[in-house]
Motif scaffolding. Structure first.
Motif, short mmCIF file in Angstrom:
data_model
loop_
_atom_site.label_atom_id
_atom_site.label_comp_id
_atom_site.label_asym_id
_atom_site.label_seq_id
_atom_site.Cartn_x
_atom_site.Cartn_y
_atom_site.Cartn_z
N SER C 50 0.82 -1.08 -0.04
CA SER C 50 0.15 0.11 0.07
C SER C 50 0.88 1.12 0.00
N GLY C 51 0.39 2.18 -0.67
CA GLY C 51 1.26 3.59 -0.65
C GLY C 51 2.49 3.42 -1.79
N SER C 52 2.41 2.43 -2.42
CA SER C 52 3.59 2.43 -3.28
C SER C 52 3.21 3.08 -4.86
N GLY C 53 1.86 3.51 -4.83
CA GLY C 53 1.49 4.57 -6.11
C GLY C 53 0.84 3.32 -7.11
N LYS C 54 0.37 2.31 -6.59
CA LYS C 54 -0.49 1.37 -7.71
C LYS C 54 -1.69 2.35 -8.11
#
Lengths: 560, 405, 220
Positions: C50-54
């Motif tokens: 989560s939060g990796s920009g997916k």
């Protein structure tokens, strides 16, 4: 693009007349009113104002009653919602509450005064049997110096409004899921609601709460009927100065209006500071892990308080109904000695035109406001615009005392040779209708899951078709509710209708207020009930239409 | 007449400076025929307090009459307070609308008249040129020429005369007081059963003015503009009286009803047993309306009661002055005045002098049944004139300073 | 479920999706950088915590990127540049975690909503699509009365009926129970392959990536 203009049009439609009107209050407050010979600036009006007997008490009354009323109304609504489990009883109470929105403030005030006065319905029902009273006791209940009767009256009207606003905001928060989750962690249902739903609900109903504060600090009609008299609240004093035959009083009245604005702002700031404190202090409570302490108290008091205020309001209306058919009614008789349809027969033949005027002005103002507000919101949503500070401008008409800036508005309209007519009245109503429509609709609009429209776009459907086919249908219920609120607001307007219409656009409300000045309770009751009729139809439609349209769509029910 | 202005001046006037570029010729009341001709087809907006259903019904009757007789459409603009019409005229003057004003005629008297006259908001003189004006016998009736001691100067035409009367419930009160000291005595024996509307309501003002006149040996000073140095001495008996009376009032004087209507409701609810009114027929009317029990009767104090007249005024910028004059004249006709005096219709006293009327016209008035609670003219006693408005203003101000805290 | 061979014949002229030198940043900080070409019928899987920009990547591709983000680079479908077009003109279909069937429309109404305007035999296409996923005769039903798996299938058919030129899948199986997840995976991927559409799948689940059978990019 036309849509981009919408926020500007909306803001200028509201702010320009208001600015013109305000200017006409601020200038006389500082001595400038050429038509009465005031051509230099000075502080005489303020000096006269500060020397008014009882001024400080008036200010305190307005300030305190505004805050206390709001706090009490909000508490009742929140406790009820926390306690409410969707049982038939809870649903029943909810259903009783919404029609109360339709009853005009003044009618509720008259009804309440007659309920609780020493010679009122309650006293009559228990006299002389329980009390031995053959004559009404000499007790100061209505018009009490503390303003308790006034606050009670305001609470009766504001509870339905806040409840409606909460019910409109709740579904998007998925309260059931939150409560279920918290209950699975061992929280009692009421505490679960207070800890997991209320903190996210409050931001959504903040603006309506502020509107309640502004209204309660500056209300005139209810304060005249229920409020203290020695001295009255600030707003009532201001109105009497504006109405004083001595035209020089208008300087002081204008200064008073500016002061009233200050008092309202002070109450708003106080509330805001209170919010900050509660936010800090409640952090500990929210996570202290207490799972059921106080749960019973909340559960019981929530239902009892709401049921009491609802029943009071309904009894008040019941009192009006009895009066509308009453012959002479001596104390302590529980019912009038004779009944008659005279009062209705005398009023009904002359109300057709006023009713039609009321309806056409209300519908026109609501329609225009709806188009402007929806266009503004659609523009904001499409361009990912954050909630701008300028939206505060929209609320200005709600916090500036009407009697003050309407005079300036008449001058402004006359200056550009716009003569009194229906269209001008519609424009004036727009000032009060649009802010209410905006505050009733904006949260629902902004919080609608953006993925609905994204899905539509990904299916190759453009923004306008998505708007008509997806967003509007999904928002049908809140939109209709907002329109019903607006219609009720429009129908309640007295001064704007009279002053901007030059008295040539009689509405049911101008008739009712003019008649109220004569104080015949029986005719006031008839007109009050007639006045409630149109908003009542409006609210009923707002409730029924989505139910009928979406009768076969389970997930559209309750998506208010 | 439409008011033509270019848009530049429209923008300028938005501030406050306003100039009207056109002026219209006003009708000349001395050429009555031309007034009648001009009036035909006009729509007259009559701004009148509308708190009484019977008043409204009477105005509706007048509208039918003037339509049939003069081809005038009369519209009753229903007001909750006369000052709302004054506001409108003031706003129009401020905006420079000097000839197309929306208020054609106002039901007015006393302080509102004084304020409009002082601020040049009235049209005239016109009233003393009306054909029916001589019927009021102005030579011998000062009340027609002076409104609260202010010279009328032909700026308003007389319409109704009224007088303060007390009314009481005979089921609750054995013997009514006959003067202010007796009222005080009665109130002390019956605490909480009398009150009066809160000053500066006009009926509240009337009560304290009445008390001031009754309690003073020499009342002449009150009919001159008030000099500040005289005030304390002249009003001392009044304050002594009120200070003593207030603890015996309804709610011990901690709250007051806001107007005559509230007062009447208190009477109807048996909260109080003596009240007062500015209309000699109010009690009868309220009995007919089911608002008061039929045991209520009226009475007056021995030394007479304050009375005054109310009038029709035309704002300086009224658009339909000719129509307004024709209506005002019709309102003074024996026929309209007799209709108005009938308590079945309204019950408001005529301003006409019976001596000026023909036998036939007098007969219209003789046949009227005044109602059970109304005193016949012979029992109304002496009419005390309204003091100069400066006294009333000062009284109201002093009352507030003394009793509002 | 019987595949209808005729159903996709007019979609044979499929194209490749080219994400060209894309970098997305927020307040001057680079969130992600990608360069990739997705062939017709291929499923590219993007994974990451989560939060990796997916979801930012999906928003960019679909055309919903909030103005707060700055994107550099281009998006091509063969020769046609897409990133300059508004969302509805890109022809990129989306499948979310939730089926998101419009609650105010019937099942049939939902399917018709996605059909391009120029399609004439709308009723027939809707009927065929429902048949194809075993929901024959469901046209008039309220979506709220369908099971989770049925809703997911309707959502898939709605997407395909809109004739997308590429497809984005946003964790479409994460809310389904295990048995249903298997079934939906094979249905979705087979349909996409059959239609020859380039697709990008965002997921947490390695089983999804495996079933997709294409290359994998790890973000974050």
């Amino acid at each position: 693009m036309l849509l981009r203009l919408a926020p500007w049009v909306l803001t200028s439609v509201l702010v320009m007349p208001l600015a013109a009107g305000l200017l006409m209050v601020i200038l006389p407050a500082f001595g400038y009113l050429p038509v009465l010979g005031g051509e230099t600036f000075h502080f005489d009006a303020w000096q006269a104002l500060w020397q008014r007997p009882g001024l400080y008490r008036s200010i305190l009354l307005s300030y305190a009653s505004g805050l206390i009323t709001t706090l009490a109304s909000l508490s009742i609504v929140v406790l009820f919602l926390a306690a409410s489990r969707g049982t038939w009883l809870d649903r029943g109470i909810r259903r009783l509450v919404s029609p109360l929105l339709a009853i005009p403030h003044a009618a509720v005030a008259f009804g309440l005064a007659f309920l609780i006065a020493p010679s009122g319905l309650f006293a009559r029902w228990i006299s002389p049997g329980l009390t031995g009273w053959e004559r009404p006791p000499d007790l100061l209940i209505v018009n009490d110096p503390m303003g308790l009767a006034l606050m009670a009256g305001l609470v009766l009207k504001e509870v339905p409004f806040l409840l409606l606003m909460c019910l409109a905001a709740l579904p998007q928060l998925g309260p059931e899921k939150r409560v279920t989750l918290a209950r699975s962690l061992g929280y009692s249902a009421t505490i679960a609601w207070l800890k997991s739903v209320f903190p996210v609900l409050y931001p959504l109903i903040r603006l309506p709460v502020y509107a309640v504060i502004a209204y309660a600090t500056s209300v005139v009609d209810m304060a005249m009927i229920l409020g203290p008299t020695l001295p009255p609240t600030l707003s009532v004093s201001i109105l009497s100065w504006f109405n004083d035959p001595d035209l020089d009083r208008r300087y002081m009245a204008s200064a008073g209006a500016v002061l009233q604005l200050g008092v309202t702002l002070a109450a708003l700031v106080t509330w805001w500071l209170g919010e900050q404190c509660v936010k800090r202090l409640s952090q500990g409570w929210l996570v202290n892990g207490a799972r059921s302490s106080g749960s019973m108290v909340v559960a019981i008091s929530g239902r009892v308080l709401l049921a009491t205020s609802t029943l009071m309001a309904i009894s008040a209306i019941g009192g009006l109904v009895i009066f509308s058919v009453a012959g002479f009614w001596r104390f302590p008789d529980a019912l009038p000695g004779t009944f008659t349809l005279d009062h209705w027969q005398r009023i009904l033949p002359s109300v057709t035109t006023p009713l039609l005027n009321t309806l056409s002005v209300g519908l026109a103002a609501t329609l225009i406001a709806a188009v402007l507000v929806v266009a503004t919101l659609e523009n904001a949503v499409r361009h990912h615009l954050p909630v701008s500070r300028s939206q505060w401008l929209l609320y200005l008409p709600l916090i500036v005392p009407q009697v003050a800036f309407l005079f300036g508005l008449v001058v402004a309209a006359e200056s550009i040779s716009v003569r009194p007519q229906l269209a001008l009245v519609v424009a004036a109503h727009l000032l009060f209708v649009a802010p209410y429509l905006y505050l009733s609709l904006s949260e629902a609009y902004r919080r609608l899951d953006p993925r609905w429209v994204q899905v539509a776009h990904s299916l190759g459907v453009g923004p306008w078709r998505a708007f008509w086919r997806i967003r509007l249908p999904l928002l049908l219920a809140p939109l209709l509710t907002a329109c019903a609120v607006s219609l009720a607001v429009s129908i309640g307007q007295y001064l704007p209708t009279l002053l901007l219409g030059g008295g040539r656009v009689p509405t049911i409300t101008t008739e009712a207020v003019a008649m109220a000045s004569g104080g015949n309770r029986r005719l006031i009751a008839v007109l009050g009930l007639l006045q409630a009729l149109l908003p009542f139809i409006g609210f009923s439609l707002a409730l029924l239409v989505p139910r009928l349209v979406w009768a076969k769509r389970r997930n559209m029910r309750g998506v208010v | 007449m439409p008011n033509k202005r270019n848009s530049l001046s429209a923008i300028m006037t938005l501030g406050m400076l306003a100039f009207s570029l056109t002026a219209t010729a006003n009708p000349d009341p001395d050429d009555w025929q031309s007034v009648l001709e001009e009036a035909e087809g006009q729509t007259v907006y009559w701004n009148a307090w509308a708190g009484e259903e019977r008043t409204n019904a009477y105005i509706e009757w007048v509208a039918q009459q003037v339509d049939e007789r003069y081809g005038i459409e009369l519209v009753h603009v229903k007001l909750g307070d006369t000052s709302e019409a004054v506001s409108r005229v003031l706003a129009e003057k401020q905006a420079g609308n000097d000839d197309a004003g929306s208020v054609d005629m106002i039901w007015i008297n006393g302080e509102n008249f004084a304020a409009m006259k002082e601020n040049d908001l009235l049209f005239g003189p016109w009233a003393d040129s009306l054909p029916n004006y001589p019927l009021t016998d102005p030579e011998n009736t000062p009340a027609v020429r002076y409104d609260w001691t202010i010279p009328v100067d032909g700026l308003e035409s007389p319409w109704s005369s009224s007088q303060v009367v007390f009314y009481y419930d005979t089921a609750l009160v054995d013997e009514h007081p006959n003067n202010m000291p007796e009222l005080l005595e009665w109130a002390a024996q019956n605490p909480g059963e009398f009150t009066y509307p809160q000053v500066p309501n006009f009926l509240g003002n009337a009560f304290i003015t009445q008390a001031m006149l009754e309690l003073s040996d020499d009342t002449r000073i009150f009919y001159q503009p008030m000099q500040a140095e005289d005030f304390d001495q002249a009003t001392a008996p009044l304050w002594a009286f009120l200070d003593e009376l207030h603890p015996h009032l309804w709610r011990a004087g901690r709250a007051f009803p806001s107007n005559s209507a509230d007062l009447r409701s208190l009477m109807g609810d048996s909260e109080i047993s003596i009240a007062l009114s500015f209309s000699t027929t109010e009690a009868s009317g309220a009995i007919a309306n089911y608002e008061l029990p039929d045991t209520v009767r009226s009475y007056v104090h021995d030394s007479g009661m304050i009375g005054n007249m109310s009038f029709m005024a035309i704002p300086y910028n009224a658009e339909h002055k000719a129509g307004a004059m024709v209506v005002a004249n019709y309102l003074m006709s024996p026929e309209a005045q007799a209709e108005k005096q009938d308590p079945e219709i309204w019950g408001s006293n005529t301003v006409l002098s019976m001596e000026q009327l023909s036998a036939e016209e007098r007969a219209l008035f003789d046949g009227i049944d005044l109602g059970i609670a109304t005193l016949p003219p012979s029992e109304l006693g002496e009419v005390l004139g309204q003091p100069h408005p400066s006294w009333v203003d000062a009284l109201a101000e002093a009352w507030q300073n003394r009793y509002v805290n | 479920m019987t595949a209808n061979a005729n159903f996709h014949t007019h979609q044979l002229h499929t194209k490749q999706l080219h994400i060209k030198q894309l970098t997305i940043s927020l307040h001057g900080e680079t969130l992600l950088a990608i360069e990739s070409v997705i062939q017709p019928g291929e499923v590219l899987t993007v994974m990451g915590p989560s939060g990796s920009g997916k979801s930012t990547l999906l928003a960019y591709l679909a055309g919903f990127l909030s103005p707060a983000f700055k994107a550099q680079g281009q998006l091509f479908l063969d020769e046609q540049r897409l990133d300059t077009l508004p969302a509805e003109k890109r022809g990129i279909g989306l499948l979310f975690q939730d089926p998101l069937l419009f609650p105010h429309l019937s099942v049939g109404g939902n399917l018709r909503f996605g059909l391009p305007r120029q399609v004439h035999d709308k009723r027939q296409q809707v009927t065929q699509a429902l048949e194809q996923v075993g929901l024959t005769g469901f046209e008039a039903r309220d979506p709220a009365t369908l099971s989770g798996g049925q809703q997911a299938r309707v959502a898939l058919m709605r997407l395909l009926l809109s004739k997308p030129r590429a497809v984005l899948l946003d964790e479409p199986f994460s809310k389904l129970d295990t048995a249903l997840r298997q079934e939906m995976r094979s249905l979705v991927f087979s349909q996409l392959r059959e239609a020859g559409l380039p697709a990008l799948l965002v997921t947490h689940d390695h089983a999804d990536a495996k079933a997709a059978g294409g290359s994998i990019i790890e973000l974050g």
